[in-house]
Design a protein around this motif. Structure first.
Motif, mmCIF file in Angstrom:
data_model
loop_
_atom_site.group_PDB
_atom_site.id
_atom_site.type_symbol
_atom_site.label_atom_id
_atom_site.label_comp_id
_atom_site.label_asym_id
_atom_site.label_seq_id
_atom_site.Cartn_x
_atom_site.Cartn_y
_atom_site.Cartn_z
ATOM 1 N N GLY A 148 0.644 -1.776 0.215
ATOM 2 C CA GLY A 148 -0.316 -0.150 0.052
ATOM 3 C C GLY A 148 0.739 1.711 -0.136
ATOM 4 N N PRO A 149 0.351 2.438 0.000
ATOM 5 C CA PRO A 149 0.881 3.638 -0.322
ATOM 6 C C PRO A 149 1.513 4.197 1.309
ATOM 7 N N THR A 150 1.728 2.877 2.457
ATOM 8 C CA THR A 150 2.557 3.454 3.506
ATOM 9 C C THR A 150 3.787 2.634 3.614
ATOM 10 N N GLU A 151 3.804 1.805 2.702
ATOM 11 C CA GLU A 151 4.718 0.559 2.469
ATOM 12 C C GLU A 151 6.153 1.102 2.007
ATOM 13 N N VAL A 152 7.144 0.249 1.405
ATOM 14 C CA VAL A 152 8.255 0.532 1.026
ATOM 15 C C VAL A 152 8.944 -0.715 1.490
ATOM 16 N N MET A 153 9.762 -0.844 0.440
ATOM 17 C CA MET A 153 11.127 -1.747 0.191
ATOM 18 C C MET A 153 11.962 -1.373 0.094
ATOM 19 N N VAL A 154 13.926 -1.645 0.899
ATOM 20 C CA VAL A 154 14.257 -1.067 0.310
ATOM 21 C C VAL A 154 15.420 -2.049 0.371
ATOM 22 N N ASP A 155 16.390 -2.178 -0.028
ATOM 23 C CA ASP A 155 17.208 -2.777 -0.978
ATOM 24 C C ASP A 155 18.488 -3.053 -0.119
ATOM 25 N N ALA A 156 19.326 -4.843 0.060
ATOM 26 C CA ALA A 156 20.220 -5.272 1.423
ATOM 27 C C ALA A 156 20.961 -4.135 1.911
ATOM 28 N N ASP A 157 21.318 -3.820 0.887
ATOM 29 C CA ASP A 157 23.544 -3.299 0.616
ATOM 30 C C ASP A 157 23.005 -1.621 1.549
ATOM 31 N N THR A 158 21.921 -0.754 0.686
ATOM 32 C CA THR A 158 21.588 0.067 1.207
ATOM 33 C C THR A 158 21.351 0.477 2.538
ATOM 34 N N ALA A 159 20.384 -0.604 2.391
ATOM 35 C CA ALA A 159 19.664 -0.800 4.468
ATOM 36 C C ALA A 159 21.006 -0.988 5.256
ATOM 37 N N LYS A 160 22.392 -1.880 4.959
ATOM 38 C CA LYS A 160 23.368 -2.364 5.881
ATOM 39 C C LYS A 160 24.226 -1.194 5.912
ATOM 40 N N LYS A 161 24.297 -0.571 4.915
ATOM 41 C CA LYS A 161 25.190 0.559 5.064
ATOM 42 C C LYS A 161 24.364 1.867 5.929
ATOM 43 N N TYR A 200 11.364 0.110 -3.224
ATOM 44 C CA TYR A 200 10.094 -0.358 -3.932
ATOM 45 C C TYR A 200 8.914 -0.373 -3.004
ATOM 46 N N PHE A 201 7.958 -0.433 -4.307
ATOM 47 C CA PHE A 201 6.547 0.334 -3.724
ATOM 48 C C PHE A 201 5.512 -0.848 -4.491
ATOM 49 N N ASP A 202 4.491 -0.436 -3.684
ATOM 50 C CA ASP A 202 3.400 -1.360 -4.915
ATOM 51 C C ASP A 202 3.123 -0.704 -6.573
ATOM 52 N N THR A 203 2.773 -1.134 -7.115
ATOM 53 C CA THR A 203 2.397 -1.371 -8.307
ATOM 54 C C THR A 203 1.205 0.639 -8.322
ATOM 55 N N ALA A 204 0.592 0.163 -7.504
ATOM 56 C CA ALA A 204 -0.053 1.548 -8.265
ATOM 57 C C ALA A 204 -0.164 2.602 -7.298
ATOM 58 N N THR A 205 0.911 2.322 -5.728
ATOM 59 C CA THR A 205 1.493 3.805 -5.542
ATOM 60 C C THR A 205 3.053 3.892 -5.969
ATOM 61 N N ALA A 206 3.748 3.325 -6.834
ATOM 62 C CA ALA A 206 4.413 3.461 -7.422
ATOM 63 C C ALA A 206 3.665 5.061 -8.672
ATOM 64 N N GLN A 207 3.179 3.768 -10.008
ATOM 65 C CA GLN A 207 2.400 4.765 -10.548
ATOM 66 C C GLN A 207 1.975 6.297 -10.322
ATOM 67 N N GLN A 208 0.864 6.007 -9.035
ATOM 68 C CA GLN A 208 0.599 7.699 -9.184
ATOM 69 C C GLN A 208 2.067 7.995 -8.085
ATOM 70 N N ALA A 209 2.748 8.056 -7.715
ATOM 71 C CA ALA A 209 3.470 8.604 -7.017
ATOM 72 C C ALA A 209 5.053 9.406 -8.002
ATOM 73 N N LEU A 210 5.488 7.877 -8.790
ATOM 74 C CA LEU A 210 6.673 7.909 -9.788
ATOM 75 C C LEU A 210 6.134 9.089 -10.901
ATOM 76 N N LEU A 211 4.781 9.131 -11.407
ATOM 77 C CA LEU A 211 4.900 9.082 -12.552
ATOM 78 C C LEU A 211 3.778 10.273 -12.996
ATOM 79 N N GLY A 212 2.461 10.683 -11.517
ATOM 80 C CA GLY A 212 1.372 10.852 -11.521
ATOM 81 C C GLY A 212 0.692 10.854 -11.904
ATOM 82 N N SER A 213 1.013 9.583 -13.085
ATOM 83 C CA SER A 213 0.247 9.005 -13.741
ATOM 84 C C SER A 213 -0.845 7.384 -13.641
#
Length: 861
Positions: A148-161, A200-213
């Motif tokens: 959903g729009p309040t959840e995000v996933m991050v890559d392990a390297d960035t999380a560790k760093k 990473y976001f879910d698809t609907a959030t990515a479309q709205q938040a990153l593309l505005g479409s």
């Protein structure tokens, strides 16, 4: 007789292995740098190849206008295609599955402390939707995928760093607004991640938040059914969606395209590093040449005996060449092994900087050791050929003389004349470069001048040694009395040897001096240009190429205490002059206040007039080339927008460096002729404080307004000048580090020359000790000899380098960098450091000389 030659060479090599050790080290270092560079860049290529191979689907469908490798779109959003394309693709024959993907690199990700989570190595920050295609290169190691729009996933390297964990909040800043979400999952790359930060976001959030479409995608990932090739699938998809409607790429084509983008950067890195390796090889030539010259001189009697018992000159020459061959093989083999170690070290260093390279991907192509061995052996044999040829000329009568030959008192007449001619040609080349009216031809003359003056100084070095060493000795050595005079005479005893030893150090220091002059002149010129041309108090821009987002611009415009804010953007367009010629340009589309922020010299008209309705400006070079005058109309076709006629209301001078050749229109003209969704965002904001407003207070307000956008730097003019100085300084420090290898090899040359000269002068040293010279005085004499040789090399190198740098600055003046600045503290510091280099190089030879037994030394043959 060939077996005898080989045995003699092998025995001599083993017998003198200690004397050749430093030459072997020089070969090893040079080969190691070459092999390390090749292994490192091959490993990086392997890493990216594996990443591209697994991340690309069988066929990728993307917008026709999407640019390969476009990390930060000028309008803040990537190109999009409608969601209906996914359904069209699914209907194509041979399609197993098709899913829409969203990827944007025009984002910044920050943590709860407002710290940027992006890479510091230039790798992009990537935001996208979590899809099945990501499972090819990623696996969830903790938590779960975003839902959903309040959840995000991050890559392990960035999380560790950055010490991120489940439940931590991240803010993703995009052109469409800020996205605040908590980390619900961490995903690790199944292949090496070269350093990108990924969320990473879910698809609907990515479309709205990153593309505005909602419903749109940046690409479609297509998977082939069993038995369908990628090429066949591409043809089938083309039929379904239209052959020329979208960009279609197979997995191989996409990988090749990505590889091309990365490869350009890697090639530059590789060739630069190989260039410095070449400099180290050049310096090593002098070391090897000196080593064999002295060994041949010390073995004159031995070679004379070989000639007396029947060895001809060719066999003696072959014997010495074989010794050089053995030295080259040993040094090169060690260098190849050291090169692999160097590559691993570079990978670890890149890891510390944020670019992750796994040793599992370590790539040692069969060509790497071959190149290292061939280069090392060829350079060694070529370096030893002249001493070997000299050895072949030793007569049998030499067996009756004392071992060793007297050094040359003067350089040969032919050598002196040749050196003067070469130096004269080089000097003429530098003069013509400095007098050039165009940078292109001037650069060719500069290259010619550098090459010929360098070779000329190397050839004429022995002649210069006789005079320069005497002058240096008068200042440096005379205070040490008789010991200083002995050191001076030792340095002058063989000018050819002194010249060759100093030349090795000269090359490295000449490049250091040249780059120091160029770097200082660039900073001084840029600072002078800023003082003259920039009227704005504050400059806001991204150091990674990110455009200025609307919300950041609004925050700055709302800041109290500012007189005005100017947005500066570039709009692509095609301009047609009255003479009918057309060219693609980037028009500077600015607010009218830009005329206050940047003081451009004018050839005709006023700068402010360029921002009137249906008006523009052109540069003086363009105006002269196309015969454009005030009042002329140019046809301007805005990319993706209208074609209009604009009147030339101002002609700016291209004599400066800021905005040279730039053509201006007002922001309003750009907005009137380019659709809002096609208009690029500003890449810079300029601001000035109100009259009477405290500069420090206004500066603090600007920084506070931009604090929520850490991707942008906020600088006043003083900070901006310091940033320029720091950037040039960092680049120079990196270059000095690479040149350090050549200087290390040069130091080894000084050490080797002194060590061999101590052996050569064993009997002489014994006699001096016998008549009263103390160990302390003996060691001081050798140290002083080393110091004066090092200072001689430094004086030649720094003088030559400053000449090169001053000439290069004259060429840069044609591009607007008109201030010549000699960094005297750096020059004097390097000269003083050369004395310490000489002292350091003499430590071991002086220690060994001091330990000699007097009676054994006198009895030495």
């Amino acid at each position: 007789m060939s077996n005898t030659v080989l045995k003699t060479s092998r025995r001599n090599f083993v017998a003198h292995k200690g004397r050749m050790a430093l030459s072997a080290v020089a070969v090893m270092l040079s080969v190691a740098f070459v092999c390390g560079t090749l292994v490192f860049t091959d490993t990086m290529n392997t890493t990216f190849d594996k990443l591209f191979a697994v991340t690309n689907s069988n066929v990728t469908v993307s917008p026709k206008s999407a640019e390969s490798g476009e990390e930060t779109p000028a309008r803040g959003k990537p190109e999009m295609l409608a969601g209906s394309v996914v359904e069209q693709v699914k209907k194509a024959e041979g399609v197993k599955s098709a899913e829409g993907g969203v990827v944007s690199m025009a984002v910044t990700v920050v943590n709860a402390k407002n710290e940027n989570m992006g890479s510091t190595t230039g790798a992009p920050t990537i935001a996208g939707n979590w899809s099945d295609n990501e499972l090819k290169s990623m696996k969830i190691t903790s938590g779960q995928a975003p839902r959903g729009p309040t959840e995000v996933m991050v890559d392990a390297d960035t999380a560790k760093k950055h010490g991120l964990g489940l439940g931590d909040e991240l803010r993703t800043i995009a052109v469409t607004g800020d996205i605040r979400a908590k980390i619900t999952g961490i995903a690790a790359f199944t292949v090496t991640n070269p350093g990108a930060a990924v969320v990473y976001f879910d698809t609907a959030t990515a479309q709205q938040a990153l593309l505005g479409s909602p419903g749109s995608f940046t690409h479609v990932n297509v998977t082939a059914a069993d038995g369908v090739s990628d090429e066949q699938l591409k043809q089938n998809v083309a039929k379904a969606v239209g052959a020329d409607t979208y960009k279609l790429q197979t997995a191989k084509e996409a990988a090749d395209s990505n590889r091309k983008d990365v490869g350009a950067f890697l090639d530059v890195m590789k060739y630069v590093m190989l260039g410095f390796a070449g400099i180290a090889f050049l310096v090593g030539i002098f070391l090897i040449f000196n080593t064999f010259s002295m060994l041949v001189a010390q073995r004159t009697r031995e070679i004379g005996l070989m000639r007396a018992i029947g060895a001809d000159s060719g066999q003696v020459l072959k014997s010495v060449v074989v010794e050089a061959f053995l030295l080259g093989v040993v040094g090169s083999v060690l260098g190849v092994a050291a090169g692999v170690g160097l590559a691993v070290g570079l990978m670890a260093l890149m890891g510390q900087m944020g670019m992750h390279l796994s040793t599992d991907d370590l790539t040692v192509a069969w060509t790497t050791p071959v190149v290292g061995l061939v280069l090392g052996v060829i350079v060694t044999v070529v370096s030893a050929f002249v001493p070997a040829r000299r050895a072949g000329k030793v007569s049998p009568m030499a067996a009756l003389r004392e071992s060793g030959t007297p050094g040359d008192k003067k350089a040969g007449v032919v050598r002196a004349v040749l050196g003067l001619v070469l130096t004269g040609i080089g000097g003429a080349g530098l003069f013509l470069a400095a007098a050039a009216e165009k940078a292109g031809p001037g650069s060719l003359w500069l290259g010619l001048g550098v090459v010929f003056t360098l070779i000329g100084f190397i050839v004429i070095g022995p002649l210069l040694a006789a005079g320069v060493v005497r002058v240096l000795s008068g200042v440096v050595l005379r205070p040490f009395g008789s010991v200083g005079r002995l050191a001076e005479r030792n340095a002058l005893r063989n000018p050819r040897r002194t010249g060759a030893t100093a030349a090795a150090l000269m090359i490295g220091l000449a490049l250091v001096a040249c780059l120091s002059v160029v770097g200082s002149s660039m900073v001084a010129s840029a600072t002078d240009e800023l003082d003259k041309s920039v009227g704005a108090d504050y400059i806001v821009e991204s150091q990674t190429g990110q455009p200025v987002l609307p919300q950041a611009e609004q925050a700055l415009r709302a800041t109290k205490g500012l007189d005005h804010v100017t947005a500066y953007r570039e709009v692509p367009a095609k301009i047609t002059a009255p003479d009918g010629t057309s060219e693609e340009v980037g028009l500077g589309a600015n607010d009218p206040t830009y005329a206050k922020d940047i003081r451009r010299k004018m050839v005709a008209g006023e700068h402010a007039a360029a921002y009137g309705k249906d008006s523009m400006s052109v540069g003086s070079e363009y105006a002269t080339k196309h015969g454009v005058k005030l009042g002329d109309e140019l046809t301007v076709a805005f990319t993706g927008g209208n074609t209009v006629k604009l009147k030339v209301a101002a002609i700016t001078s291209d004599s400066g460096n800021i905005d040279k050749t730039m053509k201006y229109v007002s922001t309003e003209v750009a907005r009137a002729n380019v659709p809002a969704d096609k208009l690029p965002l500003p890449f810079m904001l300029l601001a000035s404080a109100q009259d009477g407003q405290s500069a420090d207070t206004a500066y603090a307000s600007v920084k506070a307004a931009m604090a929520q956008y850490p991707q942008y730097s906020v600088r006043n003019q003083t900070d901006y000048k310091q940033a320029l100085k720091d950037q040039v300084g960092q680049l120079l420090n990196m270059v000095y580090g690479l040149l350090g290898l050549a200087i290390v090899v040069a130091v080894l040359g000084v050490v080797n020359t002194l060590a061999l000269s101590v052996v050569e002068r064993t009997r002489e040293i014994g006699l001096m000790r016998a008549i009263g010279l103390s160990r302390r005085q003996l060691r001081r004499m050798i140290r002083l000899e080393s110091v004066v040789i090092a200072l001689f090399g430094a004086l030649l190198g720094l003088g030559l380098g400053m000449g090169w740098g001053a000439t290069a600055q004259q060429l840069l003046a044609l591009e607007g960098l008109k201030v010549l600045e000699i960094p005297w503290p750096t020059i004097f510091g390097v000269f003083a450091a050369s004395a310490f280099v000489g002292l350091f190089a003499a430590l071991v030879p002086a220690f060994r000389a001091g330990r000699m037994n007097v009676l054994n030394a006198i009895a030495s043959e």
